[in-house]
Scaffold this motif. Structure first.
Motif, PDB file in Angstrom:
ATOM      1  N   PRO A 122      58.549  38.073  44.123  1.00  0.00           N
ATOM      2  CA  PRO A 122      57.675  38.438  45.238  1.00  0.00           C
ATOM      3  C   PRO A 122      56.312  38.948  44.775  1.00  0.00           C
ATOM      4  O   PRO A 122      56.132  39.295  43.606  1.00  0.00           O
ATOM      5  N   GLY A 124      53.247  41.086  43.823  1.00  0.00           N
ATOM      6  CA  GLY A 124      53.092  42.427  43.271  1.00  0.00           C
ATOM      7  C   GLY A 124      54.202  42.839  42.318  1.00  0.00           C
ATOM      8  O   GLY A 124      54.208  43.966  41.832  1.00  0.00           O
ATOM      9  N   GLY A 126      54.868  41.640  39.288  1.00  0.00           N
ATOM     10  CA  GLY A 126      54.435  41.721  37.885  1.00  0.00           C
ATOM     11  C   GLY A 126      54.330  40.382  37.156  1.00  0.00           C
ATOM     12  O   GLY A 126      54.235  40.347  35.924  1.00  0.00           O
ATOM     13  N   LYS A 127      54.296  39.286  37.883  1.00  0.00           N
ATOM     14  CA  LYS A 127      54.217  37.963  37.240  1.00  0.00           C
ATOM     15  C   LYS A 127      52.901  37.822  36.458  1.00  0.00           C
ATOM     16  O   LYS A 127      52.887  37.392  35.311  1.00  0.00           O
ATOM     17  N   GLN A 129      51.019  40.218  35.394  1.00  0.00           N
ATOM     18  CA  GLN A 129      51.009  41.171  34.267  1.00  0.00           C
ATOM     19  C   GLN A 129      51.717  40.559  33.056  1.00  0.00           C
ATOM     20  O   GLN A 129      51.281  40.703  31.922  1.00  0.00           O
ATOM     21  N   GLU A 157      44.479  31.803  42.046  1.00  0.00           N
ATOM     22  CA  GLU A 157      44.244  32.807  43.090  1.00  0.00           C
ATOM     23  C   GLU A 157      43.038  33.680  42.787  1.00  0.00           C
ATOM     24  O   GLU A 157      42.833  34.690  43.460  1.00  0.00           O
ATOM     25  N   ARG A 164      41.782  44.154  32.861  1.00  0.00           N
ATOM     26  CA  ARG A 164      43.205  44.531  32.773  1.00  0.00           C
ATOM     27  C   ARG A 164      43.815  43.971  31.482  1.00  0.00           C
ATOM     28  O   ARG A 164      44.620  44.623  30.833  1.00  0.00           O
ATOM     29  N   GLU A 167      42.818  46.118  28.718  1.00  0.00           N
ATOM     30  CA  GLU A 167      43.557  47.399  28.828  1.00  0.00           C
ATOM     31  C   GLU A 167      44.969  47.238  28.227  1.00  0.00           C
ATOM     32  O   GLU A 167      45.434  48.077  27.452  1.00  0.00           O
ATOM     33  N   ILE A 340      55.996  48.559  34.643  1.00  0.00           N
ATOM     34  CA  ILE A 340      54.627  48.136  34.293  1.00  0.00           C
ATOM     35  C   ILE A 340      53.795  49.399  34.112  1.00  0.00           C
ATOM     36  O   ILE A 340      53.820  50.306  34.946  1.00  0.00           O
ATOM     37  N   SER A 375      48.510  37.828  48.031  1.00  0.00           N
ATOM     38  CA  SER A 375      47.952  37.305  46.799  1.00  0.00           C
ATOM     39  C   SER A 375      46.551  36.753  46.999  1.00  0.00           C
ATOM     40  O   SER A 375      45.870  36.469  46.040  1.00  0.00           O
ATOM     41  N   ASN A 382      44.853  44.627  45.984  1.00  0.00           N
ATOM     42  CA  ASN A 382      46.261  44.272  45.784  1.00  0.00           C
ATOM     43  C   ASN A 382      46.973  45.361  44.992  1.00  0.00           C
ATOM     44  O   ASN A 382      47.986  45.897  45.402  1.00  0.00           O
ATOM     45  N   PHE A 386      49.572  48.060  46.644  1.00  0.00           N
ATOM     46  CA  PHE A 386      50.968  47.881  46.279  1.00  0.00           C
ATOM     47  C   PHE A 386      51.537  49.131  45.622  1.00  0.00           C
ATOM     48  O   PHE A 386      52.733  49.298  45.569  1.00  0.00           O
TER      49      PHE A 386
HETATM   50  N1  ATP Z   1      46.969  49.422  35.045  1.00  0.00           N
HETATM   51  C1  ATP Z   1      48.178  49.376  35.591  1.00  0.00           C
HETATM   52  N2  ATP Z   1      49.055  50.350  35.356  1.00  0.00           N
HETATM   53  C2  ATP Z   1      50.286  50.323  35.887  1.00  0.00           C
HETATM   54  N3  ATP Z   1      50.737  49.336  36.687  1.00  0.00           N
HETATM   55  C3  ATP Z   1      49.895  48.349  36.964  1.00  0.00           C
HETATM   56  C4  ATP Z   1      48.576  48.309  36.439  1.00  0.00           C
HETATM   57  N4  ATP Z   1      47.999  47.190  36.875  1.00  0.00           N
HETATM   58  C5  ATP Z   1      48.905  46.558  37.651  1.00  0.00           C
HETATM   59  N5  ATP Z   1      50.032  47.258  37.719  1.00  0.00           N
HETATM   60  C6  ATP Z   1      51.273  46.913  38.470  1.00  0.00           C
HETATM   61  O1  ATP Z   1      51.335  45.511  38.568  1.00  0.00           O
HETATM   62  C7  ATP Z   1      51.607  45.139  39.926  1.00  0.00           C
HETATM   63  C8  ATP Z   1      50.914  43.839  40.247  1.00  0.00           C
HETATM   64  O2  ATP Z   1      51.530  42.879  39.473  1.00  0.00           O
HETATM   65  P1  ATP Z   1      51.039  41.379  39.480  1.00  0.00           P
HETATM   66  O3  ATP Z   1      49.614  41.273  39.849  1.00  0.00           O
HETATM   67  O4  ATP Z   1      51.470  40.829  38.179  1.00  0.00           O
HETATM   68  O5  ATP Z   1      51.927  40.796  40.657  1.00  0.00           O
HETATM   69  P2  ATP Z   1      52.320  39.297  40.896  1.00  0.00           P
HETATM   70  O6  ATP Z   1      53.778  39.217  40.780  1.00  0.00           O
HETATM   71  O7  ATP Z   1      51.511  38.391  40.054  1.00  0.00           O
HETATM   72  O8  ATP Z   1      51.915  39.136  42.421  1.00  0.00           O
HETATM   73  P3  ATP Z   1      51.285  37.868  43.207  1.00  0.00           P
HETATM   74  O9  ATP Z   1      52.440  37.003  43.575  1.00  0.00           O
HETATM   75  O10 ATP Z   1      50.652  38.529  44.370  1.00  0.00           O
HETATM   76  O11 ATP Z   1      50.298  37.214  42.323  1.00  0.00           O
HETATM   77  C9  ATP Z   1      51.109  46.268  40.759  1.00  0.00           C
HETATM   78  O12 ATP Z   1      51.883  46.362  41.910  1.00  0.00           O
HETATM   79  C10 ATP Z   1      51.284  47.448  39.876  1.00  0.00           C
HETATM   80  O13 ATP Z   1      52.564  47.960  40.121  1.00  0.00           O
END
Ligand code: ATP
Length: 407
Positions: A122, A124, A126-127, A129, A157, A164, A167, A340, A375, A382, A386
């Motif tokens: 779903p 947010g 962490g994909k 990340q 997207e 990031r 970081e 994360i 997204s 976002n 989240f």
């Molecule tokens: N600097 C940070 N420190 C801690 N957690 C972070 C940081 N940056 C992002 N996150 C975490 O990563 C999450 C977002 O993850 P990500 O963008 O990878 O989601 P995604 O699965 O790719 O979502 P989408 O399907 O919307 O693309 C945030 O909800 C947050 O919990």
């Protein structure tokens, strides 16, 4: 390919001539005299039919049939010879370690080369990340355990954040990122492409094919594949809107022998039409609720699921994030808890939880029913929303209103 090779091989063996099999002349001549010329001719008859036709005894027929079977049988391979072959081709069958110890162990070394690995979950969860971390790992110098290569990152997207990524790098590999100019050098190795329609994506893939070998590319990331299906109204077609892209990406992985990582989003299981995504209802009903749904399915459906070799499901359950090895020919069905932080994704425990039954394929998480809304909003929003629970924000994008409820 292998299937058709086997078919050709079987045909060749079936048509093998008895006269060339080195049988005793006496029996070979009798076969020829009765118009039984090939292995197939002989082996399609029972031993009693052969006795009758050839007018010889059971012992002679049995001996002849076993010689013909042995000679016309495809050569067998032992487990040992297969293992030796694999070790010989080890350089073609490498892995990109994720540095998540338990996951690497489960995946026999990491993200495999030459096939597609899918991250599904779903919004947010962490994909992205995970993809950012993999990109860093592929571009790290080999002296530090990286692949020392370039990365092609297809960001459909417009969510890619270099800040990031740096970081994560600074926090995960401080010894490398403290070296002057290293952050720039690493960032310079990651080529980001941002197609927004399936047509642009097709052009993008053609370009990638040409540059993969020339530019020492060691990882291809597509984040996200599902996001592209929302446009052009192609969800109505009988044919999968990304059918061509799926085949092309699969062949890219095979031809270039690099790891290919693709993210996929989720939709509610409710749609009858496999290519009817839940977000397509939003025009009729803008007052949509969020769903807490343990019956989420991968947005790209079954054709895509067949194209991927490894499926990692990222989900959230009881306030905990999990990464599950849901599809792999080498690994057991196992789940890991993860978090994360500033340094990106990390496992809470390296010991996975073995899963039995269909649970391994289930995708849990609180998501917006209309998954692509979150997204498509700005990356900073976002992440901010989240993290905050129980926040409702109303967005207005291109005359559409979106209510985003996070948790
Ligand atoms: N600097 C940070 N420190 C801690 N957690 C972070 C940081 N940056 C992002 N996150 C975490 O990563 C999450 C977002 O993850 P990500 O963008 O990878 O989601 P995604 O699965 O790719 O979502 P989408 O399907 O919307 O693309 C945030 O909800 C947050 O919990």
């Amino acid at each position: 390919m292998r299937k058709s090779v086997n078919r050709v091989w079987r045909r060749v063996m079936a048509n093998k001539l008895i006269s060339e099999m080195g049988l005793p002349k006496s029996i070979a001549n009798i076969f020829a005299a009765r118009n039984i010329h090939t292995a197939k001719d002989a082996l399609s008859l029972t031993e009693f039919e052969l006795m009758e036709l050839l007018d010889v005894g059971l012992a002679e027929v049995t001996t002849a049939v076993s010689s013909i079977s042995e000679i016309s049988c495809p050569p067998y391979q032992t487990a040992l010879s297969l293992l030796e072959q694999r070790m010989h081709n080890e350089h073609l069958a490498g892995h990109l370690p994720t540095r998540l110890k338990g996951l690497d162990a489960a995946l026999c070394g990491g993200i495999p080369f030459g096939v597609i690995t899918e991250l599904v979950g779903p919004a947010g969860i962490g994909k992205t990340q995970f993809c950012l971390k993999l990109s860093l790992l592929a571009s790290l110098p080999s002296s530090h355990g990286g692949l020392d290569g370039h990365v092609v990152y297809v960001d459909t997207e417009s969510k890619f954040s270099s800040r990031r990524m740096i970081e994560i790098g600074v926090n995960s590999f401080p010894e490398i990122f403290q070296i002057e100019g290293m952050a720039q050098q690493m960032a310079g190795r990651i080529l980001v492409l941002q197609p927004t329609t399936p047509t642009e994506f097709s052009e993008c893939l053609q370009k990638i094919k040409d540059s993969l070998l020339q530019h020492h590319v060691k990882l291809l990331v597509i984040d996200s594949m599902a996001a592209l299906v929302s446009g052009d109204g192609q969800g109505q077609c009988r044919q999968h809107p990304l059918g061509w892209h799926m085949t092309f990406i699969k062949s890219l992985a095979e031809f270039s022998r690099i790891p290919v990582v693709v993210t996929n989003q989720v939709r509610s299981h409710s749609g009858d039409d496999p290519f009817h995504y839940s977000f397509q209802d939003s025009r009729q009903n803008l007052d949509f609720p969020t769903t807490f749904d343990s019956h989420l399915v991968a947005a790209l459906g079954i054709p895509w699921a067949h194209a991927v070799s490894i499926r990692l499901v990222l989900e959230s359950k009881s306030g905990q994030r999990f990464i599950k090895v849901a599809k792999s020919s080498m690994s057991p069905p196992v789940a890991f808890t993860f978090a994360i932080s500033a340094s990106g994704i990390s496992l809470l425990h390296d010991d996975g939880i073995e899963m039995t039954g269909p649970e391994i394929n289930a995708i849990c998480g609180q998501v917006l029913k209309h998954f692509n809304v979150a997204s498509s909003i700005n990356d900073a929003h976002n992440i901010k929303y989240f993290r905050d629970f129980e926040v409702t924000v109303v967005y207005s994008i291109k005359n559409w209103s979106f209510r985003v409820v996070c948790g």
